[in-house]
Design a protein around this motif. Structure first.
Motif, PDB file in Angstrom:
ATOM      1  N   LYS A 257       0.921  -1.007  -0.134  1.00 40.28           N
ATOM      2  CA  LYS A 257       0.132   0.194   0.106  1.00 40.28           C
ATOM      3  C   LYS A 257       0.693   1.385   0.062  1.00 40.28           C
ATOM      4  N   ALA A 258       1.971   1.386   0.671  1.00 37.91           N
ATOM      5  CA  ALA A 258       2.964   2.390   0.812  1.00 37.91           C
ATOM      6  C   ALA A 258       3.471   2.371  -0.453  1.00 37.91           C
ATOM      7  N   ARG A 259       3.936   1.631  -0.959  1.00 40.91           N
ATOM      8  CA  ARG A 259       4.693   1.615  -2.491  1.00 40.91           C
ATOM      9  C   ARG A 259       3.792   2.241  -3.450  1.00 40.91           C
ATOM     10  N   THR A 260       2.549   1.733  -3.439  1.00 37.36           N
ATOM     11  CA  THR A 260       1.301   2.247  -4.372  1.00 37.36           C
ATOM     12  C   THR A 260       1.148   3.688  -4.306  1.00 37.36           C
ATOM     13  N   ILE A 261       1.387   4.345  -3.043  1.00 40.33           N
ATOM     14  CA  ILE A 261       1.054   5.445  -2.495  1.00 40.33           C
ATOM     15  C   ILE A 261       2.405   6.485  -3.279  1.00 40.33           C
ATOM     16  N   ILE A 262       3.527   6.012  -2.708  1.00 45.38           N
ATOM     17  CA  ILE A 262       4.702   6.388  -3.354  1.00 45.38           C
ATOM     18  C   ILE A 262       4.894   6.472  -4.680  1.00 45.38           C
ATOM     19  N   SER A 263       4.345   5.432  -5.400  1.00 45.03           N
ATOM     20  CA  SER A 263       4.390   5.429  -6.913  1.00 45.03           C
ATOM     21  C   SER A 263       3.444   6.491  -7.388  1.00 45.03           C
ATOM     22  N   ARG A 264       2.255   6.400  -7.007  1.00 45.34           N
ATOM     23  CA  ARG A 264       1.332   7.578  -7.701  1.00 45.34           C
ATOM     24  C   ARG A 264       1.689   8.789  -7.360  1.00 45.34           C
ATOM     25  N   ASP A 265       2.506   9.239  -6.252  1.00 42.87           N
ATOM     26  CA  ASP A 265       3.029  10.608  -5.911  1.00 42.87           C
ATOM     27  C   ASP A 265       4.087  10.940  -6.928  1.00 42.87           C
ATOM     28  N   ARG A 266       5.138   9.845  -7.228  1.00 45.84           N
ATOM     29  CA  ARG A 266       6.072  10.307  -8.128  1.00 45.84           C
ATOM     30  C   ARG A 266       5.877  10.582  -9.477  1.00 45.84           C
ATOM     31  N   ALA A 267       4.596   9.596  -9.774  1.00 48.16           N
ATOM     32  CA  ALA A 267       4.262   9.827 -11.131  1.00 48.16           C
ATOM     33  C   ALA A 267       3.604  11.356 -11.470  1.00 48.16           C
ATOM     34  N   ALA A 268       2.848  11.870 -10.293  1.00 48.21           N
ATOM     35  CA  ALA A 268       2.428  12.804 -10.316  1.00 48.21           C
ATOM     36  C   ALA A 268       3.027  13.990 -10.309  1.00 48.21           C
ATOM     37  N   ARG A 269       4.158  14.003  -9.575  1.00 47.69           N
ATOM     38  CA  ARG A 269       5.265  14.916  -9.785  1.00 47.69           C
ATOM     39  C   ARG A 269       5.959  15.263 -11.016  1.00 47.69           C
ATOM     40  N   LYS A 270       6.201  13.958 -11.499  1.00 45.25           N
ATOM     41  CA  LYS A 270       6.820  13.634 -12.887  1.00 45.25           C
ATOM     42  C   LYS A 270       6.071  14.347 -13.913  1.00 45.25           C
ATOM     43  N   HIS A 271       4.645  14.255 -14.178  1.00 44.85           N
ATOM     44  CA  HIS A 271       3.907  14.592 -15.305  1.00 44.85           C
ATOM     45  C   HIS A 271       3.259  15.776 -14.913  1.00 44.85           C
ATOM     46  N   GLY A 272       3.528  16.426 -13.638  1.00 46.01           N
ATOM     47  CA  GLY A 272       2.545  17.803 -13.194  1.00 46.01           C
ATOM     48  C   GLY A 272       1.305  17.517 -12.838  1.00 46.01           C
ATOM     49  N   TRP A 273       0.924  16.387 -12.471  1.00 45.67           N
ATOM     50  CA  TRP A 273      -0.495  16.087 -12.291  1.00 45.67           C
ATOM     51  C   TRP A 273      -0.838  16.651 -10.858  1.00 45.67           C
ATOM     52  N   SER A 274      -2.129  16.910 -10.513  1.00 47.07           N
ATOM     53  CA  SER A 274      -2.582  17.171  -9.216  1.00 47.07           C
ATOM     54  C   SER A 274      -2.405  15.717  -8.459  1.00 47.07           C
ATOM     55  N   GLN A 275      -2.181  16.125  -7.254  1.00 46.82           N
ATOM     56  CA  GLN A 275      -2.225  14.929  -6.221  1.00 46.82           C
ATOM     57  C   GLN A 275      -2.699  15.110  -4.802  1.00 46.82           C
ATOM     58  N   ASN A 276      -2.957  14.080  -4.340  1.00 42.51           N
ATOM     59  CA  ASN A 276      -3.526  14.117  -2.722  1.00 42.51           C
ATOM     60  C   ASN A 276      -2.835  13.153  -1.886  1.00 42.51           C
TER      61      ASN A 276
END
Length: 184
Positions: free
Chosen positions: A22-41
């Motif tokens: 679960k933690a890896r999934t959250i970190i993965s989503r956060d990194r992808a959002a930062r990389k692509h400039g997407w909004s994130q929560n």
């Protein structure tokens, strides 16, 4: 007030593995959002995961994980880098032949310990992996070092059963299966 960590109840390995995924999934989503400039929560996702874990602990959900059979390890219980190596060791693209992996060999490359996959014909793969991929598999008894050659490790029966379970789940498109790492 001093709390003894020794008296704390042991957390089941499968539950720990689920929480790490679960933690890896959250970190993965956060990194992808930062990389692509997407909004994130990310804070909201972490908060929801903590609430879920709290409720699971409060409601006593752990025994579900305790009943898992120990004739194999679930893929979630294996560290991600080790999973990649096991996938390479257990993948069979066609009829088994001289190119089938039989284990890994320890090498020293640029002063660092590395491991290369050994094929049945004795050839080593050019690509090597760090000890951080192999050591957890040795510790979990998924790989075993040869008594005759301390620089060679092969898959154990536990490792083979764990891999067979992984390939079955992957073939069935199990949505609970951890994401495959792009890192080798």
């Amino acid at each position: 007030m001093q709390v003894s960590l020794m008296a704390a109840p042991r957390i089941y390995p499968r539950l720990r593995a689920e929480l790490k995924e679960k933690a890896r999934t959250i970190i993965s989503r956060d990194r992808a959002a930062r990389k692509h400039g997407w909004s994130q929560n990310t804070i909201g996702e972490i908060e929801r995961a903590l609430v879920d874990a709290f409720i699971l602990g409060r409601d006593g959900g752990e025994p579900v994980f305790a009943a898992q059979p120990k004739d194999r390890l679930d893929w979630e219980e294996i560290p991600p880098r080790g999973r990649s190596l096991l996938t390479s060791l257990s993948f069979r693209p066609g009829p088994e032949g001289p190119h089938t992996p039989i284990g890994v060999r320890r090498l020293i490359v640029d002063g660092r310990e590395r491991w290369a996959i050994v094929r049945a014909n004795g050839d080593l793969e050019d690509r090597t992996v760090a000890s951080g991929s192999v050591n957890p598999l040795l510790r979990l008894k998924l790989l075993i070092v040869s008594e005759d050659d301390p620089d060679f490790a092969s898959m154990t029966e536990l490792g083979s059963r764990s891999c067979a379970q992984y390939w079955r789940r992957r073939e069935e498109n199990d949505p609970c299966l951890p994401k495959e790492s792009l890192r080798y």
